[in-house]
Design a protein around this motif. Structure first.
Motif, PDB file in Angstrom:
ATOM      1  N   TRP A 284       0.818  -1.211   0.000  1.00 19.32           N
ATOM      2  CA  TRP A 284       0.000   0.000   0.000  1.00 19.32           C
ATOM      3  C   TRP A 284       0.851   1.259   0.000  1.00 19.32           C
ATOM      4  O   TRP A 284       0.356   2.363   0.162  1.00 19.32           O
ATOM      5  CB  TRP A 284      -0.962  -0.029   1.208  1.00 19.32           C
ATOM      6  N   GLN A 285       2.143   1.076  -0.250  1.00 22.00           N
ATOM      7  CA  GLN A 285       3.105   2.179  -0.225  1.00 22.00           C
ATOM      8  C   GLN A 285       2.715   3.304  -1.171  1.00 22.00           C
ATOM      9  O   GLN A 285       2.853   4.481  -0.856  1.00 22.00           O
ATOM     10  CB  GLN A 285       4.491   1.626  -0.601  1.00 22.00           C
ATOM     11  N   GLU A 286       2.177   2.933  -2.334  1.00 23.27           N
ATOM     12  CA  GLU A 286       1.874   3.950  -3.352  1.00 23.27           C
ATOM     13  C   GLU A 286       0.796   4.947  -2.890  1.00 23.27           C
ATOM     14  O   GLU A 286       0.665   6.019  -3.455  1.00 23.27           O
ATOM     15  CB  GLU A 286       1.433   3.283  -4.661  1.00 23.27           C
ATOM     16  N   PHE A 287       0.056   4.588  -1.866  1.00 19.24           N
ATOM     17  CA  PHE A 287      -0.991   5.500  -1.375  1.00 19.24           C
ATOM     18  C   PHE A 287      -0.474   6.440  -0.283  1.00 19.24           C
ATOM     19  O   PHE A 287      -1.205   7.287   0.193  1.00 19.24           O
ATOM     20  CB  PHE A 287      -2.173   4.689  -0.823  1.00 19.24           C
ATOM     21  N   LEU A 288       0.760   6.252   0.124  1.00 14.16           N
ATOM     22  CA  LEU A 288       1.283   7.037   1.248  1.00 14.16           C
ATOM     23  C   LEU A 288       2.036   8.268   0.761  1.00 14.16           C
ATOM     24  O   LEU A 288       2.604   8.276  -0.328  1.00 14.16           O
ATOM     25  CB  LEU A 288       2.220   6.167   2.104  1.00 14.16           C
ATOM     26  N   GLU A 289       2.046   9.285   1.613  1.00  9.12           N
ATOM     27  CA  GLU A 289       2.822  10.481   1.313  1.00  9.12           C
ATOM     28  C   GLU A 289       4.231  10.289   1.862  1.00  9.12           C
ATOM     29  O   GLU A 289       4.438   9.413   2.712  1.00  9.12           O
ATOM     30  CB  GLU A 289       2.140  11.695   1.962  1.00  9.12           C
ATOM     31  N   PRO A 290       5.199  11.122   1.413  1.00  7.15           N
ATOM     32  CA  PRO A 290       6.566  10.954   1.923  1.00  7.15           C
ATOM     33  C   PRO A 290       6.583  11.032   3.454  1.00  7.15           C
ATOM     34  O   PRO A 290       5.936  11.903   4.042  1.00  7.15           O
ATOM     35  CB  PRO A 290       7.328  12.117   1.304  1.00  7.15           C
ATOM     36  N   GLY A 291       7.262  10.100   4.086  1.00  6.99           N
ATOM     37  CA  GLY A 291       7.389  10.104   5.549  1.00  6.99           C
ATOM     38  C   GLY A 291       6.208   9.465   6.274  1.00  6.99           C
ATOM     39  O   GLY A 291       6.226   9.302   7.488  1.00  6.99           O
ATOM     40  N   GLU A 292       5.166   9.120   5.535  1.00 10.67           N
ATOM     41  CA  GLU A 292       3.978   8.537   6.164  1.00 10.67           C
ATOM     42  C   GLU A 292       4.143   7.017   6.263  1.00 10.67           C
ATOM     43  O   GLU A 292       4.613   6.387   5.320  1.00 10.67           O
ATOM     44  CB  GLU A 292       2.748   8.862   5.296  1.00 10.67           C
ATOM     45  N   SER A 293       3.766   6.433   7.399  1.00 14.91           N
ATOM     46  CA  SER A 293       3.855   4.970   7.480  1.00 14.91           C
ATOM     47  C   SER A 293       2.573   4.382   8.047  1.00 14.91           C
ATOM     48  O   SER A 293       1.807   5.063   8.730  1.00 14.91           O
ATOM     49  CB  SER A 293       5.073   4.538   8.302  1.00 14.91           C
ATOM     50  N   ILE A 294       2.362   3.108   7.743  1.00 16.33           N
ATOM     51  CA  ILE A 294       1.107   2.450   8.108  1.00 16.33           C
ATOM     52  C   ILE A 294       1.138   2.010   9.570  1.00 16.33           C
ATOM     53  O   ILE A 294       2.107   1.421  10.031  1.00 16.33           O
ATOM     54  CB  ILE A 294       0.854   1.242   7.180  1.00 16.33           C
ATOM     55  N   VAL A 295       0.070   2.335  10.289  1.00 17.65           N
ATOM     56  CA  VAL A 295      -0.054   1.890  11.677  1.00 17.65           C
ATOM     57  C   VAL A 295      -0.900   0.615  11.738  1.00 17.65           C
ATOM     58  O   VAL A 295      -0.602  -0.317  12.463  1.00 17.65           O
ATOM     59  CB  VAL A 295      -0.712   2.998  12.536  1.00 17.65           C
TER      60      VAL A 295
ATOM     61  N   LYS B  68     -18.957  -4.182   0.375  1.00 18.82           N
ATOM     62  CA  LYS B  68     -17.842  -4.404  -0.561  1.00 18.82           C
ATOM     63  C   LYS B  68     -16.547  -4.592   0.220  1.00 18.82           C
ATOM     64  O   LYS B  68     -16.407  -4.058   1.333  1.00 18.82           O
ATOM     65  CB  LYS B  68     -17.735  -3.255  -1.567  1.00 18.82           C
ATOM     66  N   LYS B  69     -15.637  -5.344  -0.401  1.00 19.08           N
ATOM     67  CA  LYS B  69     -14.358  -5.572   0.262  1.00 19.08           C
ATOM     68  C   LYS B  69     -13.452  -4.366   0.053  1.00 19.08           C
ATOM     69  O   LYS B  69     -13.340  -3.862  -1.066  1.00 19.08           O
ATOM     70  CB  LYS B  69     -13.682  -6.811  -0.336  1.00 19.08           C
ATOM     71  N   VAL B  70     -12.843  -3.912   1.128  1.00 22.50           N
ATOM     72  CA  VAL B  70     -11.911  -2.790   1.011  1.00 22.50           C
ATOM     73  C   VAL B  70     -10.676  -3.066   1.863  1.00 22.50           C
ATOM     74  O   VAL B  70     -10.710  -3.911   2.761  1.00 22.50           O
ATOM     75  CB  VAL B  70     -12.538  -1.455   1.505  1.00 22.50           C
ATOM     76  N   GLN B  71      -9.620  -2.346   1.571  1.00 27.45           N
ATOM     77  CA  GLN B  71      -8.440  -2.377   2.426  1.00 27.45           C
ATOM     78  C   GLN B  71      -8.492  -1.093   3.251  1.00 27.45           C
ATOM     79  O   GLN B  71      -8.422   0.007   2.692  1.00 27.45           O
ATOM     80  CB  GLN B  71      -7.175  -2.419   1.552  1.00 27.45           C
ATOM     81  N   LEU B  72      -8.681  -1.243   4.553  1.00 23.72           N
ATOM     82  CA  LEU B  72      -8.743  -0.057   5.414  1.00 23.72           C
ATOM     83  C   LEU B  72      -7.339   0.200   5.952  1.00 23.72           C
ATOM     84  O   LEU B  72      -6.676  -0.726   6.429  1.00 23.72           O
ATOM     85  CB  LEU B  72      -9.727  -0.307   6.560  1.00 23.72           C
ATOM     86  N   ILE B  73      -6.906   1.456   5.855  1.00 24.34           N
ATOM     87  CA  ILE B  73      -5.518   1.764   6.220  1.00 24.34           C
ATOM     88  C   ILE B  73      -5.486   2.971   7.162  1.00 24.34           C
ATOM     89  O   ILE B  73      -6.065   4.022   6.877  1.00 24.34           O
ATOM     90  CB  ILE B  73      -4.681   2.051   4.949  1.00 24.34           C
ATOM     91  N   LEU B  74      -4.799   2.788   8.276  1.00 26.52           N
ATOM     92  CA  LEU B  74      -4.598   3.882   9.234  1.00 26.52           C
ATOM     93  C   LEU B  74      -3.103   4.210   9.220  1.00 26.52           C
ATOM     94  O   LEU B  74      -2.264   3.305   9.316  1.00 26.52           O
ATOM     95  CB  LEU B  74      -5.017   3.424  10.627  1.00 26.52           C
TER      96      LEU B  74
ATOM     97  N   ARG C  86      -4.010   9.496   9.177  1.00 30.93           N
ATOM     98  CA  ARG C  86      -5.062   9.473   8.154  1.00 30.93           C
ATOM     99  C   ARG C  86      -5.733   8.119   8.203  1.00 30.93           C
ATOM    100  O   ARG C  86      -5.079   7.105   8.481  1.00 30.93           O
ATOM    101  CB  ARG C  86      -4.442   9.607   6.749  1.00 30.93           C
ATOM    102  N   LEU C  87      -7.019   8.108   7.912  1.00 33.12           N
ATOM    103  CA  LEU C  87      -7.723   6.829   7.789  1.00 33.12           C
ATOM    104  C   LEU C  87      -8.379   6.830   6.415  1.00 33.12           C
ATOM    105  O   LEU C  87      -9.145   7.743   6.085  1.00 33.12           O
ATOM    106  CB  LEU C  87      -8.791   6.692   8.878  1.00 33.12           C
ATOM    107  N   PHE C  88      -8.034   5.861   5.591  1.00 34.40           N
ATOM    108  CA  PHE C  88      -8.638   5.795   4.267  1.00 34.40           C
ATOM    109  C   PHE C  88      -8.827   4.348   3.848  1.00 34.40           C
ATOM    110  O   PHE C  88      -8.272   3.434   4.454  1.00 34.40           O
ATOM    111  CB  PHE C  88      -7.807   6.555   3.229  1.00 34.40           C
ATOM    112  N   TYR C  89      -9.646   4.175   2.820  1.00 33.92           N
ATOM    113  CA  TYR C  89      -9.754   2.825   2.287  1.00 33.92           C
ATOM    114  C   TYR C  89      -9.570   2.841   0.775  1.00 33.92           C
ATOM    115  O   TYR C  89      -9.793   3.859   0.118  1.00 33.92           O
ATOM    116  CB  TYR C  89     -11.065   2.133   2.698  1.00 33.92           C
ATOM    117  N   VAL C  90      -9.112   1.725   0.274  1.00 28.47           N
ATOM    118  CA  VAL C  90      -8.941   1.560  -1.179  1.00 28.47           C
ATOM    119  C   VAL C  90      -9.575   0.218  -1.525  1.00 28.47           C
ATOM    120  O   VAL C  90      -9.713  -0.645  -0.658  1.00 28.47           O
ATOM    121  CB  VAL C  90      -7.456   1.563  -1.593  1.00 28.47           C
ATOM    122  N   ASN C  91      -9.927   0.055  -2.789  1.00 30.51           N
ATOM    123  CA  ASN C  91     -10.446  -1.276  -3.111  1.00 30.51           C
ATOM    124  C   ASN C  91      -9.248  -2.206  -3.347  1.00 30.51           C
ATOM    125  O   ASN C  91      -8.154  -1.751  -3.648  1.00 30.51           O
ATOM    126  CB  ASN C  91     -11.465  -1.234  -4.249  1.00 30.51           C
TER     127      ASN C  91
END
Ligand code: ATP
Length: 443
Positions: free
Chosen positions: A342-353, A367-373, A378-383
């Protein structure tokens, strides 16, 4: 040719459901009970490899390949261990394979990788295990360089629990090392690889008869984790597992095993003289625990009451609290996000918790989603197809703007001033999501 036919017959007998244990099936009454006749809990099925969709290779052993597979009719996922019959015979590993199959069948502990069923064809033997999606603890150490004490403490406490169970039923694992410690999707440890086990006196575990060619000679286990007295006399006691655990803990905290050297000869020399150097960043508690675990083999006399002592010291080192939910969240994140998908969705310096595949529930559909904090936060989801256009930000950076309502362990709602989003998490981590999200919001 004759050998392979012989093996097929032998393994067919071993892998087949025959009848429940009887006194007649017990070959020897002194020492371990060895048998070839009993009913398997993990059944031998009539499946073929074509019944499965093959996925990526999860790992390669010295005589097996483990592949992630999905059963075509049920959609169930397994880690399928595939062994070539010809190769097993040539490597004199028939007893090793039978032993693993029969021993695993008799074990029942959440910290031990579960064997679910077996099948075979003319070339191969197949053992289907629950899939440990987090991979080997070894890879976790390699990826991170080393593991923090809080996290290591959690793993060690779980492994000690398994060892306590094994030693209690009269089994010595003999190959505890980070490669044989697998992680589940939600960060728990499962002990794997029961091909080298040895039973202690009075055990109730049934073992297959050993082939003469497979019983004599070299020690079992892995050189870097083998204690001095095994190198000297090949004796085995439960203290061998404690030694190996001490080496594993050292490796978790430092990134390398304690007696590593440029040659096996130098490594054995270091093991025999117990020549160990602790990095300066190890806490006193961690050093104490490793010292205890490594000391235990000197006289080969460790008893189960010593394990209780280790458990106490395992829960004491690193910090004085039990593993917290925040800690679990960090652990989960490290398991779920390690492949940087999911690296491509992150901004520079941002990491997944925290990241996990969930169902986003609507009134009538889902629907199935990938939820990312992330730590931004930030909290977002992508398919799951990872298309950028489908990225939806639920919350970004406003500390007062978010709360999480847990309905039950698998259902939770994320509330922001703009919307309410409902999720279903099959891994039942709703409370982890709440703690992780609200923990970041209140920072
Ligand atoms: N249930 C599982 N889920 C995920 N990966 C697994 C599972 N079982 C095994 N693996 C992977 O496959 C590798 C080889 O499996 P295993 O250790 O059982 O094979 P082996 O041939 O007995 O190996 P060894 O050389 O240690 O005797 C493991 O180190 C691990 O990476």
């Amino acid at each position: 040719m004759t050998v392979v036919r012989g093996l097929e017959e032998e393994l067919t007998n071993e892998f087949e459901e025959v009848r429940p244990p009887t006194l007649r099936s017990v070959v020897s009454c002194n020492g371990p009970r060895r048998t070839s006749n009993f009913t398997f809990r993990a059944p031998q099925e009539n499946f073929t490899i074509d019944d499965f969709e093959l996925g990526p290779v999860l790992g390669v052993g010295s005589f097996s390949k483990v592949v992630r597979v999905k059963k075509k009719d049920t959609g169930n996922v397994y880690a399928l261990k595939i062994m070539d019959k010809d190769f097993i015979t040539k490597q004199h590993k028939v007893s090793h394979v039978k032993q693993e199959r029969i021993v695993l069948d008799q074990l029942n502990h959440p910290g031990i990788v579960q064997l679910l069923f077996t099948f075979q064809d003319s070339n191969s033997l197949y053992m289907a295990f629950e899939a440990c999606e987090g991979g080997e603890l070894f890879d976790q150490i390699t990826r991170k360089g080393r593991i923090f004490e809080d996290e290591a403490r959690f793993y060690i406490a779980e492994i000690i629990d398994v060892l306590e169970y094994l030693h209690g039923i009269g089994l010595i694992h003999r190959d505890i090392k980070p490669e044989n410690l697998l992680l589940t999707a939600n960060g728990h440890v499962k002990v794997a690889d029961f091909g080298s086990v040895k039973v202690t006196e009075g055990t109730r575990i049934l073992l297959p008869p050993l082939a003469a060619s497979e019983t004599t000679g070299s020690f079992e286990g892995t050189a870097a984790y083998v204690p001095p007295e095994v190198l000297n006399t090949s004796t085995t006691t439960i203290a061998n597992d404690h030694w190996a655990l001490g080496c594993t803990l050292y490796q978790m905290l430092s990134g390398t095993s304690p007696f590593q050297d440029s040659s096996e000869w130098l490594m054995f020399k270091k093991i025999k003289s117990r020549d160990i150097k602790f990095p300066v960043y190890f806490s006193d508690e961690a050093i104490d625990l490793i010292d205890n675990l490594l000391d235990s083999t000197g006289e080969s006399k460790k008893s189960n009451s010593d394990v209780a002592l280790f458990k106490t010291s395992a829960s004491g080192f690193g910090s004085n609290t039990t593993p917290s939910l925040e800690f679990h969240s960090v652990l989960l994140a490290s398991v779920d996000s390690f492949d940087s998908r999911w690296q491509e969705f992150l901004e520079p310096g941002e990491s997944i918790v925290l990241a996990s595949k969930l169902k986003k529930l609507r009134l009538l559909t889902s629907k199935k989603v990938q939820l990312i904090l992330t730590n931004k936060p930030r909290l977002f989801y992508v398919n799951p197809s990872k298309s950028m256009e489908n990225m939806k930000i639920i919350w970004s950076d406003n500390p007062n703007g978010i709360s999480v309502q847990v309905l039950n362990p698998s259902h939770f709602k994320v509330c922001t001033p703009m919307k309410l989003s409902s999720f279903e998490d099959k891994k039942q981590l709703a409370w982890h999501w709440k703690r992780a999200i609200e923990g970041l919001a209140n920072h």
